[in-house]
Design a protein around this motif. Structure first.
Motif, PDB file in Angstrom:
ATOM      1  N   GLU A 146       0.833  -1.207   0.000  1.00 25.10           N
ATOM      2  CA  GLU A 146       0.000   0.000   0.000  1.00 25.10           C
ATOM      3  C   GLU A 146       0.870   1.261   0.000  1.00 25.10           C
ATOM      4  O   GLU A 146       0.610   2.204  -0.738  1.00 25.10           O
ATOM      5  CB  GLU A 146      -0.905   0.028   1.235  1.00 25.10           C
ATOM      6  CG  GLU A 146      -1.980  -1.030   1.252  1.00 25.10           C
ATOM      7  CD  GLU A 146      -2.722  -1.004   2.565  1.00 25.10           C
ATOM      8  OE1 GLU A 146      -3.823  -0.391   2.602  1.00 25.10           O
ATOM      9  OE2 GLU A 146      -2.222  -1.584   3.547  1.00 25.10           O
ATOM     10  N   ALA A 147       1.903   1.251   0.829  1.00 25.77           N
ATOM     11  CA  ALA A 147       2.764   2.428   0.993  1.00 25.77           C
ATOM     12  C   ALA A 147       3.572   2.746  -0.262  1.00 25.77           C
ATOM     13  O   ALA A 147       3.846   3.908  -0.547  1.00 25.77           O
ATOM     14  CB  ALA A 147       3.702   2.219   2.177  1.00 25.77           C
ATOM     15  N   ILE A 148       3.914   1.718  -1.037  1.00 21.89           N
ATOM     16  CA  ILE A 148       4.750   1.911  -2.231  1.00 21.89           C
ATOM     17  C   ILE A 148       4.041   2.802  -3.257  1.00 21.89           C
ATOM     18  O   ILE A 148       4.681   3.442  -4.088  1.00 21.89           O
ATOM     19  CB  ILE A 148       5.153   0.547  -2.851  1.00 21.89           C
ATOM     20  CG1 ILE A 148       6.428   0.676  -3.675  1.00 21.89           C
ATOM     21  CG2 ILE A 148       4.058  -0.058  -3.690  1.00 21.89           C
ATOM     22  CD1 ILE A 148       7.672   0.537  -2.886  1.00 21.89           C
ATOM     23  N   LYS A 149       2.719   2.874  -3.170  1.00 25.60           N
ATOM     24  CA  LYS A 149       1.935   3.681  -4.108  1.00 25.60           C
ATOM     25  C   LYS A 149       1.895   5.163  -3.717  1.00 25.60           C
ATOM     26  O   LYS A 149       1.436   5.991  -4.491  1.00 25.60           O
ATOM     27  CB  LYS A 149       0.516   3.137  -4.192  1.00 25.60           C
ATOM     28  CG  LYS A 149       0.459   1.692  -4.668  1.00 25.60           C
ATOM     29  CD  LYS A 149      -0.930   1.115  -4.509  1.00 25.60           C
ATOM     30  CE  LYS A 149      -0.923  -0.381  -4.771  1.00 25.60           C
ATOM     31  NZ  LYS A 149      -2.216  -0.996  -4.452  1.00 25.60           N
ATOM     32  N   LEU A 150       2.403   5.496  -2.525  1.00 20.72           N
ATOM     33  CA  LEU A 150       2.293   6.859  -2.015  1.00 20.72           C
ATOM     34  C   LEU A 150       3.470   7.765  -2.371  1.00 20.72           C
ATOM     35  O   LEU A 150       3.306   8.965  -2.518  1.00 20.72           O
ATOM     36  CB  LEU A 150       2.135   6.834  -0.489  1.00 20.72           C
ATOM     37  CG  LEU A 150       0.925   6.084   0.058  1.00 20.72           C
ATOM     38  CD1 LEU A 150       0.965   6.073   1.581  1.00 20.72           C
ATOM     39  CD2 LEU A 150      -0.363   6.711  -0.452  1.00 20.72           C
ATOM     40  N   THR A 151       4.652   7.204  -2.444  1.00 22.64           N
ATOM     41  CA  THR A 151       5.861   7.997  -2.675  1.00 22.64           C
ATOM     42  C   THR A 151       6.984   7.089  -3.158  1.00 22.64           C
ATOM     43  O   THR A 151       6.835   5.865  -3.168  1.00 22.64           O
ATOM     44  CB  THR A 151       6.308   8.727  -1.393  1.00 22.64           C
ATOM     45  OG1 THR A 151       7.401   9.601  -1.695  1.00 22.64           O
ATOM     46  CG2 THR A 151       6.746   7.762  -0.301  1.00 22.64           C
ATOM     47  N   HIS A 152       8.088   7.693  -3.529  1.00 26.06           N
ATOM     48  CA  HIS A 152       9.259   6.903  -3.913  1.00 26.06           C
ATOM     49  C   HIS A 152      10.398   7.096  -2.911  1.00 26.06           C
ATOM     50  O   HIS A 152      11.487   6.592  -3.101  1.00 26.06           O
ATOM     51  CB  HIS A 152       9.720   7.262  -5.324  1.00 26.06           C
ATOM     52  CG  HIS A 152      10.189   8.676  -5.465  1.00 26.06           C
ATOM     53  ND1 HIS A 152       9.334   9.739  -5.498  1.00 26.06           N
ATOM     54  CD2 HIS A 152      11.430   9.185  -5.556  1.00 26.06           C
ATOM     55  CE1 HIS A 152      10.018  10.859  -5.606  1.00 26.06           C
ATOM     56  NE2 HIS A 152      11.304  10.556  -5.643  1.00 26.06           N
ATOM     57  N   VAL A 153      10.137   7.813  -1.807  1.00 23.65           N
ATOM     58  CA  VAL A 153      11.163   8.077  -0.792  1.00 23.65           C
ATOM     59  C   VAL A 153      10.825   7.300   0.475  1.00 23.65           C
ATOM     60  O   VAL A 153       9.776   7.506   1.084  1.00 23.65           O
ATOM     61  CB  VAL A 153      11.261   9.587  -0.490  1.00 23.65           C
ATOM     62  CG1 VAL A 153      12.346   9.846   0.549  1.00 23.65           C
ATOM     63  CG2 VAL A 153      11.546  10.376  -1.764  1.00 23.65           C
ATOM     64  N   PHE A 154      11.741   6.415   0.843  1.00 24.07           N
ATOM     65  CA  PHE A 154      11.531   5.537   1.990  1.00 24.07           C
ATOM     66  C   PHE A 154      12.677   5.689   2.983  1.00 24.07           C
ATOM     67  O   PHE A 154      13.827   5.815   2.588  1.00 24.07           O
ATOM     68  CB  PHE A 154      11.436   4.070   1.541  1.00 24.07           C
ATOM     69  CG  PHE A 154      10.244   3.821   0.684  1.00 24.07           C
ATOM     70  CD1 PHE A 154       9.054   3.410   1.248  1.00 24.07           C
ATOM     71  CD2 PHE A 154      10.302   4.038  -0.684  1.00 24.07           C
ATOM     72  CE1 PHE A 154       7.937   3.212   0.456  1.00 24.07           C
ATOM     73  CE2 PHE A 154       9.188   3.836  -1.485  1.00 24.07           C
ATOM     74  CZ  PHE A 154       8.003   3.418  -0.908  1.00 24.07           C
ATOM     75  N   VAL A 155      12.329   5.655   4.255  1.00 22.73           N
ATOM     76  CA  VAL A 155      13.312   5.691   5.326  1.00 22.73           C
ATOM     77  C   VAL A 155      13.179   4.385   6.091  1.00 22.73           C
ATOM     78  O   VAL A 155      12.089   4.022   6.522  1.00 22.73           O
ATOM     79  CB  VAL A 155      13.067   6.881   6.272  1.00 22.73           C
ATOM     80  CG1 VAL A 155      13.998   6.816   7.478  1.00 22.73           C
ATOM     81  CG2 VAL A 155      13.233   8.195   5.519  1.00 22.73           C
ATOM     82  N   ILE A 156      14.282   3.683   6.222  1.00 26.08           N
ATOM     83  CA  ILE A 156      14.250   2.430   6.981  1.00 26.08           C
ATOM     84  C   ILE A 156      14.292   2.777   8.464  1.00 26.08           C
ATOM     85  O   ILE A 156      15.282   3.308   8.962  1.00 26.08           O
ATOM     86  CB  ILE A 156      15.412   1.503   6.584  1.00 26.08           C
ATOM     87  CG1 ILE A 156      15.301   1.143   5.097  1.00 26.08           C
ATOM     88  CG2 ILE A 156      15.421   0.254   7.464  1.00 26.08           C
ATOM     89  CD1 ILE A 156      16.442   0.321   4.564  1.00 26.08           C
TER      90      ILE A 156
END
Length: 159
Positions: free
Chosen positions: A115-125
């Motif tokens: 679901e989250a992958i559809k919201l943005t292309h910037v991810f913080v681990i």
């Protein structure tokens, strides 16, 4: 009783007076240094918070504002709080634990990575333990949805 538990380096437990200064330590008869678990946790959280602060400052300096944090554990909570403090747009927290989906941290909904992958292309681990596993899951999810190449930030450099 005004006492707390302190753990010694060999795993033995001894009582420690809370009136003792938190930065000081006792030594038992074996000469081992007793350190409060509370002191250690606070120091670790302070270091994590500082690491996330520096990371988010770097993200902001690259003109990214919308982020998803991957991981809803202790580090993820600290990351979310720091992201909010610095004014990032925290779109969501992703986590594999389905029992957490629908809840929120710092006002951001917890959801699956798909679901989250559809919201943005910037991810913080937002994990200190599962860095490479989460990085791999982000890349795999982005390929599965055929959207884009994700930009992944982490407080621990890629090995």
């Amino acid at each position: 009783t005004g006492r707390e538990i302190a753990v010694l380096s060999k795993g033995r437990i001894v009582p420690r007076s809370t009136s003792m200064d938190q930065t000081s330590a006792n030594r038992d008869s074996s000469g081992l240094r007793a350190v409060s678990n509370t002191d250690t946790v606070c120091r670790e959280e302070s270091e994590l918070r500082k690491s996330f602060h520096d990371l988010f400052f770097d993200i902001l300096s690259q003109d990214y504002r919308d982020v998803v944090i991957c991981g809803a554990g202790r580090a993820g909570h600290l990351a979310a709080a720091e992201a909010r403090t610095l004014g990032l747009n925290l779109l969501a927290i992703s986590d594999r634990n389905h029992n957490l989906h629908g809840m929120s941290i710092e006002g951001a909904p917890i959801m699956s990575l798909d679901e989250a992958i559809k919201l943005t292309h910037v991810f913080v681990i937002g994990s200190t333990v599962y860095q490479e596993q989460i990085r791999s899951e982000i890349v795999t999810a982005a390929k599965r949805w055929g959207t884009y190449t994700p930009i992944i930030f982490s407080i621990i450099p890629k090995q």
